[in-house]
Design a protein around this motif. Structure first.
Motif, short mmCIF file in Angstrom:
data_model
loop_
_atom_site.label_atom_id
_atom_site.label_comp_id
_atom_site.label_asym_id
_atom_site.label_seq_id
_atom_site.Cartn_x
_atom_site.Cartn_y
_atom_site.Cartn_z
N VAL A 13 28.97 5.35 35.73
CA VAL A 13 30.19 6.14 35.78
C VAL A 13 29.86 7.59 35.41
O VAL A 13 29.13 7.84 34.46
CB VAL A 13 31.26 5.58 34.83
CG1 VAL A 13 32.51 6.45 34.84
CG2 VAL A 13 31.62 4.15 35.24
N GLN A 14 30.38 8.53 36.21
CA GLN A 14 30.14 9.95 35.96
C GLN A 14 31.29 10.49 35.09
O GLN A 14 32.45 10.41 35.48
CB GLN A 14 30.10 10.73 37.27
CG GLN A 14 28.98 10.35 38.20
CD GLN A 14 29.18 10.97 39.59
OE1 GLN A 14 29.62 10.31 40.51
NE2 GLN A 14 28.87 12.25 39.71
N PHE A 15 30.96 11.07 33.95
CA PHE A 15 31.95 11.72 33.10
C PHE A 15 31.78 13.23 33.26
O PHE A 15 30.69 13.77 33.04
CB PHE A 15 31.78 11.28 31.65
CG PHE A 15 32.24 9.88 31.39
CD1 PHE A 15 33.57 9.61 31.13
CD2 PHE A 15 31.34 8.82 31.45
CE1 PHE A 15 34.01 8.31 30.92
CE2 PHE A 15 31.77 7.51 31.23
CZ PHE A 15 33.11 7.26 30.96
N VAL A 16 32.86 13.88 33.68
CA VAL A 16 32.80 15.31 34.02
C VAL A 16 33.97 16.04 33.38
O VAL A 16 34.98 15.44 33.04
CB VAL A 16 32.84 15.50 35.56
CG1 VAL A 16 31.66 14.80 36.22
CG2 VAL A 16 34.15 14.98 36.15
N PRO A 17 33.87 17.37 33.24
CA PRO A 17 34.98 18.14 32.67
C PRO A 17 36.19 18.22 33.60
O PRO A 17 37.32 18.29 33.14
CB PRO A 17 34.37 19.53 32.44
CG PRO A 17 32.90 19.34 32.53
CD PRO A 17 32.67 18.18 33.44
N ASP A 18 35.94 18.21 34.93
CA ASP A 18 37.03 18.38 35.89
C ASP A 18 36.78 17.47 37.09
O ASP A 18 35.80 17.63 37.81
CB ASP A 18 37.12 19.84 36.34
CG ASP A 18 38.27 20.09 37.30
OD1 ASP A 18 39.14 19.21 37.44
OD2 ASP A 18 38.30 21.18 37.91
N VAL A 19 37.69 16.54 37.33
CA VAL A 19 37.55 15.58 38.43
C VAL A 19 38.05 16.15 39.75
O VAL A 19 37.76 15.62 40.82
CB VAL A 19 38.31 14.28 38.09
CG1 VAL A 19 38.30 13.28 39.24
CG2 VAL A 19 37.70 13.62 36.86
N THR A 20 38.79 17.26 39.71
CA THR A 20 39.52 17.75 40.88
C THR A 20 38.68 17.83 42.15
O THR A 20 39.10 17.31 43.19
CB THR A 20 40.16 19.11 40.58
OG1 THR A 20 41.02 18.98 39.44
CG2 THR A 20 40.96 19.61 41.77
#
Length: 490
Positions: A282-289
């Motif tokens: 799973v990729q955890f990122v600051p902004d999924v947009t």
């Protein structure tokens, strides 16, 4: 004889079927999930199964919940097999099966007291949802929460006896707040742009109707991370049960069949803690947009592009639609000319390469995904998957010919008869309304685009009205194949 899937029979699974490497009895529930369907069991549950197989985070198992009549049947199926699921992954050349045991309980649908009590349990730190695009009480024209929906009004008037998922979440948070228990995180796993924001608006909007102070606390204190989920997962039928039994030797009343590809991108916003899903991809990122725009518009929008011409030409399976040169050509031209050019850049991703992967996934002959599934629920999907791209292109003064044709194909499909004269069974919660307006639009195309709850301002745009009217007329006079040839020739 196939082996019946139960906990007692796990050690007897046929050779080649992967079994859990952990003892399911040693797990404890940390996630309460609403909407235990095929996608959830092929996606979130599989990631957690992978994590438990590593020996990690075994206090994050799934407790199922639901509010629909169909949820009771789902629960009964899974209870008979001790909450186990056979997951069959397929690509063009290979099939593999595994049994997952990430679920430890499934609360009785309709048992409001039991569900609220479990939501108030400090052990539950995440509440997740896969309740479909139509389950969020969104006004499609504005994208805002519809507080005037009868089900929401009813829950607002009876907050201690809610009937909706959001009413239950509000009741659970209210009880935790009163008891001084740290609140859980609410995580949507549905294909909705900014799904965390949409979920927060629904929960807060409903809470306002009965307890404005509680609504303010929820808005300020509860985390609603946005996320992008992806895995093509068709419905289960007799075909899938037969393959599970004949090819893998498992008698599973509700197996899940899916592609090998999967992706999950999440904002890392879990104040109550989370499982270490980054260990299993799973990729955890600051902004999924940017990720959600890419997936929703290229993949989900692409599904809509191929669905309605294929449905009108009586094509049954998605891979068969991809084998049709007109459908494939339509998809390629709309994606490359209209969808991809207005997408923002995505970190470490080339959009043309991403589209090539999507085309390969759609063409997977093993998955058995049906055109009818892709045509389902257009009234909720079009405003999320197609209309925003049209709006973006109109704002830039750019052409929308292919997307207007997609809209015309949806309108023509909702008439309820294919080009060959075969009846199309109702395939939308609003089917009666759509069928009526589709028939009016045959002589008055503007009637279709006047559905403000679906098209909003896009339906009033002169360029959209002109292109839509032209394509719809051709679909009625010349048929789908000839119309696609005309578009591709242009």
């Amino acid at each position: 004889m196939p082996i019946k899937l139960t906990a007692q029979n796990l050690e007897m699974l046929p050779e080649g079927v992967a079994a859990p490497k952990y003892d399911a009895k040693a797990l404890s529930g940390g996630i309460l999930h609403f909407g235990v369907g095929n996608f959830h069991r092929s996606h979130q549950a599989v990631y957690l199964d992978d994590l438990f197989n590593l020996g990690d985070d075994r206090d994050w198992a799934i407790v199922g919940a639901g509010v629909l009549a169909a949820d009771a049947a789902s629960r009964d199926r899974l209870k008979r097999q001790d909450w186990l699921t056979t997951v069959v992954e397929q690509d063009a050349t290979h099939m593999s099966a595994r049994v997952t045991a990430a679920m430890v309980d499934y609360l009785e649908p309709g048992d409001t007291s039991a569900i609220i009590a479990r939501l108030a349990d400090p052990a539950i730190r995440i509440v997740s949802l896969t309740i479909t695009e139509g389950g969020y009480f969104i006004d499609p024209a504005t994208g805002s929460f519809n507080a005037a929906h009868p089900a929401i009004i009813a829950d607002g008037a009876n907050p201690d006896a809610p009937k909706t998922v959001f009413g239950l979440i509000v009741a659970g948070l209210k009880r935790r707040r009163a008891a001084g228990v740290k609140p859980f995180t609410v995580m949507s796993c549905d294909n909705i742009p900014h799904n965390g924001v949409v979920t927060r608006n629904a929960v807060v909007g409903l809470a306002k109707l009965s307890d404005p102070k509680l609504a303010g606390w929820i808005r300020n204190e509860i985390a609603f991370p946005n996320g992008m989920v992806d895995r093509i997962t068709p419905a289960t039928g007799e075909r899938e049960r037969r393959i599970a039994a004949e090819q893998f030797g498992i008698e599973d009343d509700w197996p899940v069949f899916c592609e090998t590809y999967r992706q999950w991108v999440l904002e890392d916003n879990f104040p109550a803690g989370r499982p270490a899903l980054d260990k299993v991809g799973v990729q955890f990122v600051p902004d999924v947009t940017p990720y959600e725009h890419m997936k929703i518009r290229i993949l989900n929008g692409g599904h809509a592009v191929i669905a309605y011409p294929a449905g009108l030409m009586d094509i049954e399976f998605v891979h068969e639609a991809m084998e049709n040169p007109l459908v494939l050509g339509f998809l390629r031209k709309v994606e490359r000319d209209e969808i991809i050019p207005v997408l923002p850049p995505v970190p470490n991703t080339h959009l043309d390469d991403y589209y090539a992967l999507i085309e390969e996934r759609f063409a997977n002959p093993k998955i058995g995904d049906t055109v009818r599934r892709l045509c389902l629920d257009g009234s909720n999907r079009q405003p999320k998957f197609i209309v925003p791209t049209i709006a973006d292109r109109l704002a830039r003064g750019e052409g929308i010919s292919g997307l207007a044709l997609e809209s015309a194909l949806w309108c023509r499909y909702c008439d309820g008869v294919s080009d060959a004269g075969k009846p199309i069974a109702p395939n939308d919660p609003a089917w009666d309304r759509l069928q009526l307006i589709s028939r009016v639009a045959k002589s008055d195309p503007a009637a279709w685009l006047s559905m403000d709850d679906i098209y909003g301002a896009v339906g009033d745009a002169p360029a959209m009205r002109k292109a839509f009217s032209s394509w719809l007329g051709l679909l009625w006079s010349e048929g789908t194949e000839a119309t696609l040839r005309r578009y591709l020739g242009s």
